[in-house]
Design an enzyme around this catalytic site. Structure first.
Site, PDB file in Angstrom:
ATOM      1  CB  ALA A 293      17.821 -27.837  35.058  1.00  0.00           C
ATOM      2  CG  ASN A 294      15.972 -24.503  39.175  1.00  0.00           C
ATOM      3  OD1 ASN A 294      14.754 -24.535  39.147  1.00  0.00           O
ATOM      4  ND2 ASN A 294      16.676 -23.505  38.638  1.00  0.00           N
ATOM      5  NE  ARG A 295      14.719 -31.993  43.111  1.00  0.00           N
ATOM      6  CZ  ARG A 295      14.831 -33.161  42.480  1.00  0.00           C
ATOM      7  NH1 ARG A 295      13.958 -33.483  41.553  1.00  0.00           N
ATOM      8  NH2 ARG A 295      15.800 -33.991  42.781  1.00  0.00           N
ATOM      9  CB  SER A 296      11.639 -23.770  39.131  1.00  0.00           C
ATOM     10  OG  SER A 296      10.560 -22.960  38.700  1.00  0.00           O
TER      11      SER A 296
ATOM     12  CB  ALA B  80      13.914 -21.316  40.219  1.00  0.00           C
TER      13      ALA B  80
END
Ligand code: C5P
Length: 222
Positions: free
Chosen positions: A29-32, A95
């Site tokens: 995942a990512n930090r969005s 994102a």
């Protein structure tokens, strides 16, 4: 639907991160946070637009008064976007993970003595580029984001050309700006006319200003 200059316009917004499975219990995942995309969808709805909100897994709730389509992966997001078209405009604030695990394991990966798992990656579809380059049924206005840490305007200008979208909202997400996951944003609007710096403001204010510009561009007044 609210009354306003976007009444009768259908606008698609992508938002949030994507989750790319490794196995049934793990993902990349990512930090969005989805904060900017959510604010944009809310601002467009407030001006009367019919909003299709395609969102990856986010902790904050989607705005009221929009049609919510929930997805997990980039490939699901592309499908949802294609299913949501045609639209008068499309705003790509998600994102999206650039890569997915090429073959996610159907069962939970086990620790093995002395061995580490090997992950092979595959490239995800570029949703913004795909829609920007549609030859039939392309939305009249396609807007992307460019989260950059270096040479923000230069990179975002090149990105606009490469992807084929009409506008890019570029922002500096370097550590220390507090933008990723924060409540403020400092963006530059890049269009065929050049680069326009907006002062640092709340993500809600960025959204309101963008929604007004979209209304102008779609000929809805202001
Ligand atoms: O190439 P980059 O990820 O920096 O581009 C960012 C822009 O492209 C954002 O508007 C994002 O929503 C969109 N994007 C996309 N699909 C991808 C990657 C990015 O729609 N696979």
């Amino acid at each position: 639907l609210a009354d306003g200059p976007l009444r009768g316009k259908r606008i698609l917004v992508t938002s949030g991160p994507t989750h790319e499975p490794i196995d049934p219990v793990r993902y990349i995942a990512n930090r969005s946070s989805g904060a900017q995309g959510t604010a944009i969808a809310r601002a467009l709805a407030a001006l009367g637009a019919e909003v299709i909100f395609v969102t990856g897994p986010a902790d904050i709730p989607p705005p009221d008064g929009v049609e919510v389509v929930r997805v997990e992966t980039a490939r699901e997001m592309l499908e949802a976007v294609q299913g949501g078209l045609p639209a008068d405009a499309a705003i790509f604030a998600a994102a999206v993970a650039d890569w997915r695990v090429a073959s996610a394991s159907a069962s939970k990966m086990k620790k093995t003595k002395g061995g580490l798992p090997q992950l092979d990656f595959a490239e995800n579809p570029d949703i913004l580029a795909t829609v920007s380059q549609m030859t039939k049924g392309r939305p009249g206005l396609v807007v992307g984001f460019a989260a950059e840490t270096d040479d923000v305007v230069e990179n975002a200008t090149a990105k606009r050309q490469r992807k084929g979208c009409d506008w890019i909202l570029a922002n500096d997400v370097s550590a220390g700006t507090g933008i990723m996951g924060g409540s403020e944003n400092a963006v530059t609007l890049i269009s065929a006319d050049g680069a326009e710096d907006w002062p640092r403001m709340s993500k809600d204010e960025v959204a309101a200003r963008l929604a007004e510009r979209i209304a102008q561009a779609l000929g809805g007044g202001f």
